[in-house]
Design a protein around this motif. Structure first.
Motif, PDB file in Angstrom:
ATOM      1  N   SER A 246      -1.035   0.346   5.888  1.00  0.00           N
ATOM      2  CA  SER A 246      -1.161  -0.699   4.875  1.00  0.00           C
ATOM      3  C   SER A 246      -1.374  -2.038   5.539  1.00  0.00           C
ATOM      4  O   SER A 246      -1.062  -2.219   6.707  1.00  0.00           O
ATOM      5  CB  SER A 246       0.094  -0.767   3.999  1.00  0.00           C
ATOM      6  OG  SER A 246       1.196  -1.172   4.773  1.00  0.00           O
ATOM      7  N   GLY A 247      -1.920  -2.964   4.776  1.00  0.00           N
ATOM      8  CA  GLY A 247      -2.102  -4.324   5.276  1.00  0.00           C
ATOM      9  C   GLY A 247      -0.767  -5.031   5.358  1.00  0.00           C
ATOM     10  O   GLY A 247       0.231  -4.610   4.786  1.00  0.00           O
ATOM     11  N   SER A 248      -0.728  -6.129   6.067  1.00  0.00           N
ATOM     12  CA  SER A 248       0.522  -6.862   6.222  1.00  0.00           C
ATOM     13  C   SER A 248       0.985  -7.415   4.890  1.00  0.00           C
ATOM     14  O   SER A 248       0.189  -7.821   4.059  1.00  0.00           O
ATOM     15  CB  SER A 248       0.310  -8.002   7.220  1.00  0.00           C
ATOM     16  OG  SER A 248      -0.674  -8.898   6.756  1.00  0.00           O
TER      17      SER A 248
ATOM     18  N   ASP B 243       4.461   0.050  -2.993  1.00  0.00           N
ATOM     19  CA  ASP B 243       3.024   0.060  -3.273  1.00  0.00           C
ATOM     20  C   ASP B 243       2.302   1.070  -2.394  1.00  0.00           C
ATOM     21  O   ASP B 243       1.388   1.762  -2.827  1.00  0.00           O
ATOM     22  CB  ASP B 243       2.422  -1.328  -3.057  1.00  0.00           C
ATOM     23  CG  ASP B 243       2.712  -2.275  -4.219  1.00  0.00           C
ATOM     24  OD1 ASP B 243       3.066  -1.766  -5.298  1.00  0.00           O
ATOM     25  OD2 ASP B 243       2.600  -3.499  -4.037  1.00  0.00           O
ATOM     26  N   VAL B 244       2.721   1.147  -1.139  1.00  0.00           N
ATOM     27  CA  VAL B 244       2.110   2.102  -0.216  1.00  0.00           C
ATOM     28  C   VAL B 244       2.361   3.522  -0.700  1.00  0.00           C
ATOM     29  O   VAL B 244       1.463   4.381  -0.679  1.00  0.00           O
ATOM     30  CB  VAL B 244       2.661   1.914   1.210  1.00  0.00           C
ATOM     31  CG1 VAL B 244       2.139   3.006   2.137  1.00  0.00           C
ATOM     32  CG2 VAL B 244       2.296   0.538   1.742  1.00  0.00           C
ATOM     33  N   LYS B 245       3.566   3.777  -1.185  1.00  0.00           N
ATOM     34  CA  LYS B 245       3.909   5.111  -1.680  1.00  0.00           C
ATOM     35  C   LYS B 245       3.057   5.482  -2.885  1.00  0.00           C
ATOM     36  O   LYS B 245       2.530   6.600  -2.982  1.00  0.00           O
ATOM     37  CB  LYS B 245       5.399   5.161  -2.040  1.00  0.00           C
ATOM     38  CG  LYS B 245       5.866   6.515  -2.531  1.00  0.00           C
ATOM     39  CD  LYS B 245       7.361   6.495  -2.824  1.00  0.00           C
ATOM     40  CE  LYS B 245       7.836   7.852  -3.332  1.00  0.00           C
ATOM     41  NZ  LYS B 245       9.292   7.836  -3.637  1.00  0.00           N
TER      42      LYS B 245
ATOM     43  N   VAL C 199      -7.167   2.113   5.299  1.00  0.00           N
ATOM     44  CA  VAL C 199      -5.848   1.526   5.099  1.00  0.00           C
ATOM     45  C   VAL C 199      -5.749   1.037   3.666  1.00  0.00           C
ATOM     46  O   VAL C 199      -6.759   0.697   3.030  1.00  0.00           O
ATOM     47  CB  VAL C 199      -5.576   0.347   6.061  1.00  0.00           C
ATOM     48  CG1 VAL C 199      -5.584   0.832   7.496  1.00  0.00           C
ATOM     49  CG2 VAL C 199      -6.604  -0.759   5.864  1.00  0.00           C
ATOM     50  N   PHE C 200      -4.544   1.023   3.136  1.00  0.00           N
ATOM     51  CA  PHE C 200      -4.271   0.441   1.832  1.00  0.00           C
ATOM     52  C   PHE C 200      -3.979  -1.034   2.048  1.00  0.00           C
ATOM     53  O   PHE C 200      -3.028  -1.393   2.735  1.00  0.00           O
ATOM     54  CB  PHE C 200      -3.081   1.153   1.194  1.00  0.00           C
ATOM     55  CG  PHE C 200      -2.590   0.491  -0.066  1.00  0.00           C
ATOM     56  CD1 PHE C 200      -3.439   0.284  -1.154  1.00  0.00           C
ATOM     57  CD2 PHE C 200      -1.274   0.066  -0.170  1.00  0.00           C
ATOM     58  CE1 PHE C 200      -2.989  -0.324  -2.311  1.00  0.00           C
ATOM     59  CE2 PHE C 200      -0.809  -0.539  -1.331  1.00  0.00           C
ATOM     60  CZ  PHE C 200      -1.670  -0.740  -2.398  1.00  0.00           C
TER      61      PHE C 200
END
Length: 287
Positions: A30-32, A38-40, A169-170
């Protein structure tokens, strides 16, 4: 240079003449600043992007807006299109507007394009084609698989490019035209995309994998909660046949009004132009 020109390079017909003038997957990242929750919810980015074309097929149809940008001779040129697409029949209709010349006047009437499995049909093609006739081109014969030639990327073909995603990446949640979306960024490989694409797009994507300057396609994809593409920006590189220079093209696709009627009818055989297309300098080229 006349954008209506037509050329044949290495046996490949570049039909529209619109652009002539001019590993291992990384998943779960994921982005910083992106919340863990949210990633889940976003899931495995690579797997999610592999399914994006299937989500469009399940949606049935939509309206579409396209934009293609390139830099040529120090000038940035943008070609825009708008229309509808039927993802189950793989049929679309776009009205493509070419950029104005430096004096502010249009050099060409809008081109009507019909997108079909394995073929591109164009009306108001110019270059000596009668106004009431269509030009038909086999997309597998184009060195870019018609990802850039027509000045607009076929929406379903663009989605199938994502089947070649190797790493992604998300980035986070955002909105596109008022719709909540998940933003993914990654790189797709056209060779892999061709391997897993539908039968209708396999040959065209394989041609693009060989014909582009690079088979890797960086992208930013924005998917809604149903996994449907709402916005997709892809960056292609091809070699200008005349100047032998690599040209970067950015294609942006906006999809909206899912379920909108998309009644697309292909031309009758008698309405398809069977003559020769004029090339720059008045010479003829095969259609």
């Amino acid at each position: 240079m006349d954008r209506r020109q037509h050329r044949r390079a290495g046996g490949t017909v570049v039909a529209a003449g619109v652009l002539l003038a001019l590993g291992t997957g990384v998943t779960g990242c994921s982005g910083s600043g992106v919340a863990a929750e949210d990633v889940k919810v976003a899931g495995d980015p690579v797997a999610t992007l592999h399914r994006a074309a299937d989500a469009l097929r399940a949606a049935g149809s939509s309206k579409a807006g396209t934009s293609m940008e390139m830099a040529t001779g120090g000038t940035r040129v943008t070609i825009r299109g708008k229309g509808v697409y039927d993802y189950r029949r793989r049929l679309g209709r776009l009205t493509v507007v070419l950029p104005e010349d430096p004096t502010g006047t249009s050099e060409h009437r809008p081109i009507t394009e019909l997108l079909a499995p394995g073929a591109l049909f164009m009306k108001n093609r110019g270059a000596g084609v009668p106004a009431d006739k269509w030009v038909r081109v086999e997309t597998a014969t184009l060195s870019d698989g018609n990802l850039v030639t027509g000045g607009a990327t076929d929406p379903y073909a663009a989605a199938e490019v994502l089947r070649g995603t190797r790493e992604a990446v998300f980035v986070g949640r955002t909105e596109v035209a008022g719709t909540a979306v998940r933003h993914y960024r990654g790189t797709a490989d056209l060779r892999r995309a061709a391997r897993y694409a539908s039968a209708a797009n396999r040959a065209a994507l394989a041609a693009a994998a060989k014909g582009f300057a690079a088979a890797e396609v960086p992208f930013d994809a924005y998917l809604d909660d149903q996994g449907r593409i709402r916005k997709l920006r892809q960056r292609f590189s091809f070699v200008n046949g005349r100047q032998k220079a690599t040209v970067a093209v950015a294609s942006t696709l906006l999809l909206y009004d899912f379920g909108a009627p998309a009644d697309v009818r292909l031309p009758a055989p008698g309405d398809i132009y069977a003559g020769r297309i004029a090339e720059e300098g008045g010479t003829g080229g095969g259609a």
